[in-house]
Structure formats: C-alpha cells, structure tokens
Design an enzyme around this catalytic site. Structure first.
Site, mmCIF file in Angstrom:
data_model
loop_
_atom_site.group_PDB
_atom_site.id
_atom_site.type_symbol
_atom_site.label_atom_id
_atom_site.label_comp_id
_atom_site.label_asym_id
_atom_site.label_seq_id
_atom_site.Cartn_x
_atom_site.Cartn_y
_atom_site.Cartn_z
ATOM 1 N N GLY A 171 -12.209 57.908 21.246
ATOM 2 C CA GLY A 171 -12.286 58.063 22.697
ATOM 3 C C GLY A 171 -11.035 57.644 23.439
ATOM 4 C CB SER A 210 -8.770 61.288 19.820
ATOM 5 O OG SER A 210 -9.138 60.146 20.569
HETATM 6 C C1 PEP Z 1 -17.033 59.381 17.921
HETATM 7 O O1 PEP Z 1 -17.823 59.295 18.834
HETATM 8 O O2 PEP Z 1 -17.394 59.121 16.780
HETATM 9 C C2 PEP Z 1 -15.669 59.847 18.209
HETATM 10 C C3 PEP Z 1 -14.846 60.015 17.209
HETATM 11 O O3 PEP Z 1 -15.368 60.069 19.527
HETATM 12 P P1 PEP Z 1 -14.058 60.846 20.080
HETATM 13 O O4 PEP Z 1 -13.976 62.157 19.336
HETATM 14 O O5 PEP Z 1 -14.339 61.048 21.536
HETATM 15 O O6 PEP Z 1 -12.875 59.995 19.811
#
Ligand code: PEP
Length: 252
Positions: A171, A210
């Site tokens: 995130g 991400s």
């Molecule tokens: C997750 O929630 O496991 C995650 C990897 O979130 P993001 O892709 O938003 O980093």
C-alpha cells in the site's frame, strides 16, 4: 511451471454497489484451465453476494482471515467452516495487517491455516519483512522464522499458497526490485522443498506489495513468482484484469 494465481485482497473496502466490480472481473475470467486462476478476497459481509456474482465464471471468492476454532465464543470472528459453507475457496491467513494490527503470531497463523485446510479451503499464508529488518540484513532470517512457525502442522503442500509481502511495499507504492523478489522467492522455494520434498515445488508463491498493471510485466515473469496478491489495484476491475492479462500472456 505452476499455474499462476492472481488474487485480489479488497481489505475493508466494498459495499453492495461494488459488486459490479466483481461481475466485471468475472466476465473477464477465462474458463481455460491453462489460464491463471483468478480470485477475489472480499469482506465477510459481501461473501455471499460475491459468490453469487461469480457463479458460472472462472472467478473464485475468498475470505481475508479465519478463526482457528470452528465455532464458539469468539464475538465478531468468522470460522473456516463458515467461509467454506458460503462458497469461499481460499482464505488469506496472517496478512501483515492482521499480524501487526491484531497481534497474530506465527503460532496463531499456523492454527488458522490448519483450520482453513480442515475446512477444505486453500490457505494463502503471508510472510514478509519490515524495512528495518531488511536494512539490517535480516530479511531471509525473518522469512525463515515466519515460514517455520506458520506452517506448523501443515502436512499437504497442495493445501496452501505462500504470499511474500514485504511490509514496506504494501500500500505504499514502493515495489521490491526484481532482484529482491527473486532472492526471497528462491529462498522460500528452497525452504518448501527442504520441508516437503519435490511436492514443495508445486506450492505457489505469490508476490504482494504495490503490484499494478505497470509493474506486473517486470514482476510476474520472475523465477518462482507464481502470481500476485494485489490490494489497491484489485479494487478497479480494469487494473486487476490488466494484471491477469499479463499473467495469462506468460502461460501461453
Ligand atoms: C495486500 O493487501 O496484500 C497488498 C499487497 O496491497 P497493495 O497491493 O495495495 O500493496
């Protein structure tokens, strides 16, 4: 090569109005068994309707955590048999947001994973290091400890998936480099083969942190990256399907 798994984690996002996203993703899922597996892990409140929205499509629905116990005095919790009964096929276990925000230890994660497997769900067991642990060159040691603790009592390598999610990449928009991802995934693979023998090669290892349509073409082809666990980008059908398309192109 393992069949890739493209898994979305909606976290605490999604109201009924967002079921249209699930319908759009379902419409984009290929029925071919050669295609990557597609999965959305949605909040418990949406599970029933999400399962309905995905019915007849090559889209599976999963939960985001479960209790180690099958039933009892655990106000607010959800058990693995409850997830299975509603039609979930997978459940995320030990996501860093649960490990840090809810104090889930490796022992708790292992007990939850065993409960998931007993209910015929596939457990997606998350591991990952903090930025501080990486900076002090302890990444592999941390991952090894989490794997050893979180896989306790799991006998069948076909019953779970590992998600490597560096905490500093979740995130944040910061993505681990291909070299960092390749090193950790190879380490996890060696651990699994050491623990389970040749069947350890069949355990899928997802990268999470991400992941988006722009970086997926660089990350998904890395050796031992068998798919992705995707947070933010799974909330937009177009972005999620674009990552799925990248994975699909690698399997033909
Ligand atoms: C997750 O929630 O496991 C995650 C990897 O979130 P993001 O892709 O938003 O980093």
């Amino acid at each position: 090569m393992n069949r890739k798994l493209i898994a979305g984690n909606w976290k605490m996002n999604g109201l009924r109005a967002d079921l249209s996203i699930i319908r759009e993703v379902a419409a984009g899922a290929s029925p071919s068994l050669q295609a990557p597996e597609l999965l959305l892990c949605v909040p418990a409140t949406l599970l029933g309707e999400a399962v309905q929205a995905a019915t007849g499509a090559a889209l599976k629905i999963g939960g985001q955590t479960c209790q180690a116990a099958d039933k009892g005095a655990f106000t607010g919790d959800i058990s693995a048999p409850m997830l299975a009964e509603i039609g979930a096929h997978y459940v995320i276990i030990g996501h860093s947001e649960r490990r840090t925000g809810h104090g889930e230890t490796d022992e708790m994660v292992a007990a939850q994973a065993r409960a998931a497997v007993n209910a015929a769900l596939t457990a997606i067991i998350c591991v990952g290091e903090t930025l501080e642990q990486r900076a002090s060159a302890r990444t592999l040691e941390v991952i090894e400890g989490q794997l050893a603790g979180s896989l306790q009592g799991l006998k069948s390598p076909a019953s779970f998936v590992i998600a490597y999610e560096p905490l500093w990449a979740i995130g944040t928009g910061k993505v681990a480099t291909p070299a960092q991802i390749g090193e950790v995934h190879a380490f996890i693979r060696a651990f699994l083969v050491d623990r389970f023998g040749p069947p350890g090669r069949g355990v899928r290892i997802l990268y999470g942190g991400s992941l988006n349509p722009a970086n997926a073409p660089e990350i998904l082809p890395i050796q031992d990256v068998d798919g992705g666990l995707i947070g933010g980008a799974s909330l937009k059908a177009g972005d999620f399907l674009a990552i799925y398309a990248t994975a699909s192109a690698l399997t033909v």
